[in-house]
Motif scaffolding. Sequence first.
Motif, PDB file in Angstrom:
ATOM      1  N   THR A 128       1.879  -7.163 -10.552  1.00  0.00           N
ATOM      2  CA  THR A 128       2.265  -8.563 -10.329  1.00  0.00           C
ATOM      3  C   THR A 128       1.697  -9.106  -9.022  1.00  0.00           C
ATOM      4  O   THR A 128       1.574 -10.310  -8.853  1.00  0.00           O
ATOM      5  CB  THR A 128       3.797  -8.750 -10.348  1.00  0.00           C
ATOM      6  N   GLY A 129       1.324  -8.216  -8.090  1.00  0.00           N
ATOM      7  CA  GLY A 129       0.687  -8.670  -6.852  1.00  0.00           C
ATOM      8  C   GLY A 129      -0.588  -9.441  -7.142  1.00  0.00           C
ATOM      9  O   GLY A 129      -0.947 -10.368  -6.402  1.00  0.00           O
ATOM     10  N   LEU A 130      -1.254  -9.093  -8.241  1.00  0.00           N
ATOM     11  CA  LEU A 130      -2.500  -9.780  -8.577  1.00  0.00           C
ATOM     12  C   LEU A 130      -2.256 -11.243  -8.927  1.00  0.00           C
ATOM     13  O   LEU A 130      -3.129 -12.094  -8.701  1.00  0.00           O
ATOM     14  CB  LEU A 130      -3.206  -9.081  -9.750  1.00  0.00           C
TER      15      LEU A 130
ATOM     16  N   ILE B 217      10.664  -6.892  -8.898  1.00  0.00           N
ATOM     17  CA  ILE B 217      10.760  -6.661 -10.345  1.00  0.00           C
ATOM     18  C   ILE B 217      12.166  -6.168 -10.705  1.00  0.00           C
ATOM     19  O   ILE B 217      12.791  -6.687 -11.634  1.00  0.00           O
ATOM     20  CB  ILE B 217       9.692  -5.652 -10.840  1.00  0.00           C
TER      21      ILE B 217
ATOM     22  N   LYS C  50       2.295   2.103  -5.186  1.00  0.00           N
ATOM     23  CA  LYS C  50       2.914   1.564  -6.408  1.00  0.00           C
ATOM     24  C   LYS C  50       1.918   1.502  -7.564  1.00  0.00           C
ATOM     25  O   LYS C  50       2.240   1.864  -8.688  1.00  0.00           O
ATOM     26  CB  LYS C  50       3.458   0.147  -6.174  1.00  0.00           C
TER      27      LYS C  50
ATOM     28  N   ALA D 247       0.799  -1.237   0.000  1.00  0.00           N
ATOM     29  CA  ALA D 247       0.000   0.000   0.000  1.00  0.00           C
ATOM     30  C   ALA D 247       0.829   1.284   0.000  1.00  0.00           C
ATOM     31  O   ALA D 247       0.433   2.293   0.563  1.00  0.00           O
ATOM     32  CB  ALA D 247      -0.982   0.003   1.187  1.00  0.00           C
TER      33      ALA D 247
ATOM     34  N   GLN E   8       5.954 -13.161 -16.108  1.00  0.00           N
ATOM     35  CA  GLN E   8       6.388 -11.816 -15.721  1.00  0.00           C
ATOM     36  C   GLN E   8       7.575 -11.354 -16.571  1.00  0.00           C
ATOM     37  O   GLN E   8       7.646 -10.215 -17.023  1.00  0.00           O
ATOM     38  CB  GLN E   8       6.777 -11.784 -14.248  1.00  0.00           C
TER      39      GLN E   8
ATOM     40  N   ARG F  41       2.782  -8.231   6.868  1.00  0.00           N
ATOM     41  CA  ARG F  41       3.114  -8.570   5.484  1.00  0.00           C
ATOM     42  C   ARG F  41       4.498  -8.042   5.121  1.00  0.00           C
ATOM     43  O   ARG F  41       5.292  -8.739   4.499  1.00  0.00           O
ATOM     44  CB  ARG F  41       2.040  -7.969   4.574  1.00  0.00           C
TER      45      ARG F  41
ATOM     46  N   ARG G 131       7.107 -19.122  -6.946  1.00  0.00           N
ATOM     47  CA  ARG G 131       7.666 -17.933  -7.601  1.00  0.00           C
ATOM     48  C   ARG G 131       8.221 -18.308  -8.972  1.00  0.00           C
ATOM     49  O   ARG G 131       8.095 -17.567  -9.925  1.00  0.00           O
ATOM     50  CB  ARG G 131       8.779 -17.298  -6.741  1.00  0.00           C
TER      51      ARG G 131
ATOM     52  N   ARG H 207      -8.752  -8.332  -3.577  1.00  0.00           N
ATOM     53  CA  ARG H 207      -8.321  -7.222  -2.716  1.00  0.00           C
ATOM     54  C   ARG H 207      -8.589  -7.464  -1.236  1.00  0.00           C
ATOM     55  O   ARG H 207      -8.223  -6.644  -0.392  1.00  0.00           O
ATOM     56  CB  ARG H 207      -9.042  -5.930  -3.143  1.00  0.00           C
TER      57      ARG H 207
END
Length: 213
Positions: free
Chosen positions: A33-35, A110, A15, A12, A93, A158, A86, A68
């Motif tokens: 990419t978090g999605l 990234i 970004k 949060a 990615q 997190r 990953r 979300r």
Amino acid sequence: MIFTVAIDGPAAAGKGTIARAIAAETGFAHLDTGLLYRAVALRSLAGEDPVTAARGLDPVALDDPRLRRPEVSQEASRISAIPALREALFAVQRGFARREGGAVMDGRDIGTVICPEAEAKLFVTASPEARARRRWEELRAAGLGTSYEATLEEVRARDARDAARAVAPMRPAPDAVVIDTSDLTVAEAVAAALAVVRDRLVAAEGSRRRQGA
Ligand code: CDP
């Protein structure tokens, strides 16, 4: 043209807002990419093995509003420490980063792992309190009622997990420009990020010309 804008940073921090603004300004394609990790987390919460879910992920199906939810954020952070998971998300990615026409990607790794040669790297951060307040407001606006204290706790947990994991820990690349958005308006944060990207675009154009490309 191949040009990657890598935007990393903690939960949060802004970004996504910055990445969308850069994509709109440059015409580059954008991937949050978090999605990807959230989509795998949703399937993991439904009982699927997370590595299998990552291998079979359809990157087109990333617009589910459930992605979300706070419990999905936490599960994403937990499962994203699994190396095989990953690795399963690496190729999509990597391919996106070096696609023709330019790419803007936001995430945690990234600029360090997915695309270390990215032409522009930003590390967007803010104090935990500023980030928790923003996330709390977003969640409330989406009708996902929760307290500020719980959101702050969630953000801290997190960040700690994402920074401490053995594989692709969250950290700024040595050549990333750090933008602290704690005391910036959205417009100021976007302007600071765009200034970096424009500068790097000019540099890339100059080196292309020198190589006669
Ligand atoms: O939007 P927010 O910053 O809250 O989180 P996100 O970017 O959607 O990422 C959710 C979780 O996925 C993070 O807490 C990380 O654990 C993981 N993630 C990752 O490991 N690597 C990425 N490139 C992106 C996300």
